[in-house]
Motif scaffolding. Structure first.
Motif, PDB file in Angstrom:
ATOM      1  N   VAL A 227      79.709  27.381  -1.163  1.00 12.92           N
ATOM      2  CA  VAL A 227      78.976  27.985  -2.285  1.00 12.92           C
ATOM      3  C   VAL A 227      77.777  28.787  -1.778  1.00 12.92           C
ATOM      4  O   VAL A 227      77.522  29.914  -2.226  1.00 12.92           O
ATOM      5  N   LEU A 228      77.041  28.235  -0.822  1.00 14.30           N
ATOM      6  CA  LEU A 228      75.889  28.973  -0.293  1.00 14.30           C
ATOM      7  C   LEU A 228      76.331  30.193   0.507  1.00 14.30           C
ATOM      8  O   LEU A 228      75.614  31.207   0.548  1.00 14.30           O
ATOM      9  N   TYR A 232      73.921  32.751  -1.024  1.00  5.97           N
ATOM     10  CA  TYR A 232      72.624  32.460  -0.395  1.00  5.97           C
ATOM     11  C   TYR A 232      71.553  33.491  -0.696  1.00  5.97           C
ATOM     12  O   TYR A 232      70.410  33.148  -1.001  1.00  5.97           O
ATOM     13  N   ASN A 233      71.889  34.733  -0.638  1.00  2.31           N
ATOM     14  CA  ASN A 233      70.869  35.775  -0.807  1.00  2.31           C
ATOM     15  C   ASN A 233      70.566  36.112  -2.261  1.00  2.31           C
ATOM     16  O   ASN A 233      69.745  37.005  -2.526  1.00  2.31           O
ATOM     17  N   GLU A 234      71.198  35.384  -3.190  1.00  2.86           N
ATOM     18  CA  GLU A 234      70.943  35.646  -4.616  1.00  2.86           C
ATOM     19  C   GLU A 234      70.303  34.467  -5.339  1.00  2.86           C
ATOM     20  O   GLU A 234      69.894  34.601  -6.489  1.00  2.86           O
ATOM     21  N   VAL A 235      70.223  33.286  -4.705  1.00  6.17           N
ATOM     22  CA  VAL A 235      69.709  32.105  -5.407  1.00  6.17           C
ATOM     23  C   VAL A 235      68.502  31.534  -4.671  1.00  6.17           C
ATOM     24  O   VAL A 235      68.219  31.883  -3.523  1.00  6.17           O
ATOM     25  N   LYS A 279      73.676  33.882   7.846  1.00  6.73           N
ATOM     26  CA  LYS A 279      73.422  35.106   7.082  1.00  6.73           C
ATOM     27  C   LYS A 279      72.331  35.969   7.710  1.00  6.73           C
ATOM     28  O   LYS A 279      72.058  37.068   7.215  1.00  6.73           O
ATOM     29  N   ARG A 280      71.671  35.429   8.775  1.00  3.47           N
ATOM     30  CA  ARG A 280      70.500  36.116   9.356  1.00  3.47           C
ATOM     31  C   ARG A 280      69.507  36.457   8.253  1.00  3.47           C
ATOM     32  O   ARG A 280      68.925  37.536   8.198  1.00  3.47           O
ATOM     33  N   SER A 281      69.310  35.487   7.369  1.00  3.64           N
ATOM     34  CA  SER A 281      68.500  35.721   6.174  1.00  3.64           C
ATOM     35  C   SER A 281      67.056  35.297   6.386  1.00  3.64           C
ATOM     36  O   SER A 281      66.762  34.335   7.096  1.00  3.64           O
TER      37      SER A 281
END
Length: 503
Positions: A227-228, A232-235, A279-281
């Motif tokens: 799910v992540l 990940y980049n939207e929640v 994600k390199r977020s």
């Protein structure tokens, strides 16, 4: 038996988000009807809300309340709960096999939140519905006017937007019991697209994606990773849920369960870190532990209604656990765990608030009263705001089947830097008396003990009832001492206490 605790103002876990002390109201049983809402009650306000309940909620100082579910939301049409009450449809709720009148909906709940001095945490239906309904609800709730859905809100009597900032993207979508249950990939894709659409409306929204319903789910923790990976980049948060029970009637194992909670939190924190790296977020996702409580006392009596044997009753008594003194200790342990992990758990919701597995009980046309678990939640909510301290604790241990060796004395502490207070929350989960010494010398001149509340009871199974509301309640104590940077307190077997000092 002796316990040593070292507290230092520079040993900090995190600044606690006040929303760690949130709660939850679902259209389930008597949480809403004869819970918060009873128009014919003697204390009812002009909106039909019980003021005696509002007073108790304000006493708890709950900053957010999640609504309207829960399992209920996964087949809920939010449009049913707006507009003239006489035109609202009666629906059959598939989650709890009851009838829903929709007499209370978004407007009524929003007004109640204002009266109770709290804010809404709204959930959207990603079970039987999806992206379109979510964005329409968001527009209805938050747009000032000049669009179809915002103009409908204005026509329904609310000119100003509700301005809801915190949103849950469905509920327990990993659970086969959920209406519209999905695989992790199915849900992750839907949640991503829904989050993207909601952020297109307002990029400042805080969004919560569904994690595992509990750590025993066969899909845990792969569910979180999948799910992540999608979202990940939207929640901002991933939700976790956990309930605690003592079916085995083994107090030692029961009171060790918060170690399982801690393991659950830190395992999911590891998944978050993994996906962040993948994600390199630069974003940080946190945990919203938006359902937790003791829940087992009422399960046997609820089986008939939940199986449909009673037809489709309206607001029947369901999930009405009557809490014991033993549960006071468990709730204290859970709250201590959240405080110690407040760098990861930013939001939490005690499930629920009134009548349904709740700290507050009501009688229809009668009084409202505090359940036993009201008090540890009260103390943490009121005095657990500030900086969570990383304590150094040396305590005797006992061996449990639940979690191996656990400390006899479980302690958390919060430093209110602005007010100049340190509050200690202490649970003795053993059958031995403990002499605890807290080294607070690093705080400088600790001047006085400003409050010391103790909860003990000769009967671990003691409860509060309509006819004996104060059977289990805290008592102000004067047995702790503070001198030369040392706070000393005796902790009775199976006891909870809160000690607050001025520094």
């Amino acid at each position: 038996m002796k316990v040593s605790v070292v507290a230092h103002p520079q040993f900090v876990v995190a600044d606690i988000d006040p929303r760690l002390y949130g709660s939850f109201i679902e259209h389930l049983g008597r949480a809403v009807y004869t819970g918060i809402y009873e128009p014919d009650h003697g204390t009812a306000d002009q909106s039909g809300m019980r003021r005696d309940v509002i007073d108790l909620v304000k006493e708890l100082d709950v900053p957010i309340v999640r609504y309207p579910g829960g399992n209920f939301v996964s087949a809920y049409n939010w449009e049913d709960g707006v507009g003239p009450k006489e035109e609202r449809p009666v629906r059959l709720d598939l989650a709890w096999h009851t009838s829903e009148s929709n007499e209370v909906g978004l407007h009524e709940f929003a007004d109640w939140c204002v009266s109770a001095n709290t804010e809404m945490m709204l959930a959207v239906n990603l079970g039987s519905r999806g992206l379109d309904e979510a964005r329409n609800l968001l527009e209805y709730a938050n747009h000032p006017g000049g669009s179809e859905w915002s103009d409908k809100r204005i026509a329904n009597g609310r000119k100003e937007p509700f301005d809801v900032k915190l949103w849950c993207l469905g509920n327990e979508m990993d659970g086969p019991w959920q209406i519209g249950h999905k695989t992790a990939d199915e849900y992750g894709r839907l949640a991503h697209e829904t989050a993207k659409a909601m952020r297109a409306f307002d990029s400042s929204l805080e969004l919560v994606v569904c994690g595992s319903s509990n750590a025993k789910m066969p899909t845990y923790p792969e569910w979180e990773a999948t799910v992540l990976d999608h979202t990940y980049n939207e929640v901002d948060y991933i939700s976790l849920h956990m309930y605690f029970d003592n079916h085995a009637n083994d107090v030692g194992n029961y009171l060790a369960m918060n170690q399982k909670l801690d393991d659950y939190i830190m395992s999911v924190a590891g998944v978050i870190d993994y996906i962040k790296a993948k994600k390199r977020s630069s974003r940080q996702v946190y945990i919203s532990f938006d359902e937790w409580n003791v829940w087992y006392h009422s399960k046997e009596q609820d089986k008939k209604t939940l199986a449909g044997a009673d037809g489709w009753p309206f607001a029947p008594p369901l999930l009405e656990d009557i809490y014991t003194f033993e549960d006071v200790l468990q709730v204290g342990l859970i709250l201590n765990t959240f405080i110690r992990r407040s760098h990861v758990v930013r939001i939490a919701c005690l499930a629920q608030l009134v009548n349904v597995i709740a700290p507050i009980m009501t009688a229809p046309n009668g009084p409202a009263w505090r359940q036993t678990i009201f008090y540890p939640f009260l103390f943490a909510s009121r005095y657990g705001r500030g900086k969570a301290l990383d304590l150094k604790v040396k305590s005797p241990t006992y061996k449990s089947d639940t979690a191996g060796e656990v400390s006899c004395l479980d302690v958390s502490a919060v430093h209110d830097e602005e007010g100049g207070f340190v509050s200690f929350f202490v649970v003795n989960r053993s059958d031995k008396e403990m002499e605890a010494e807290f080294d607070v010398a690093a705080f400088g001149s600790a001047s006085s003990i400003v409050d010391h509340q103790v909860m003990t009871h000769a009967d671990l199974k003691a409860v509060n009832t309509e006819t004996n509301m104060d059977n289990v309640a805290p008592k102000k104590a004067d047995t702790a001492t503070l001198s030369d940077g040392r706070l000393s307190a005796t902790c009775a077997p199976y006891s909870y206490q809160m000690v607050r000092i001025k520094v």
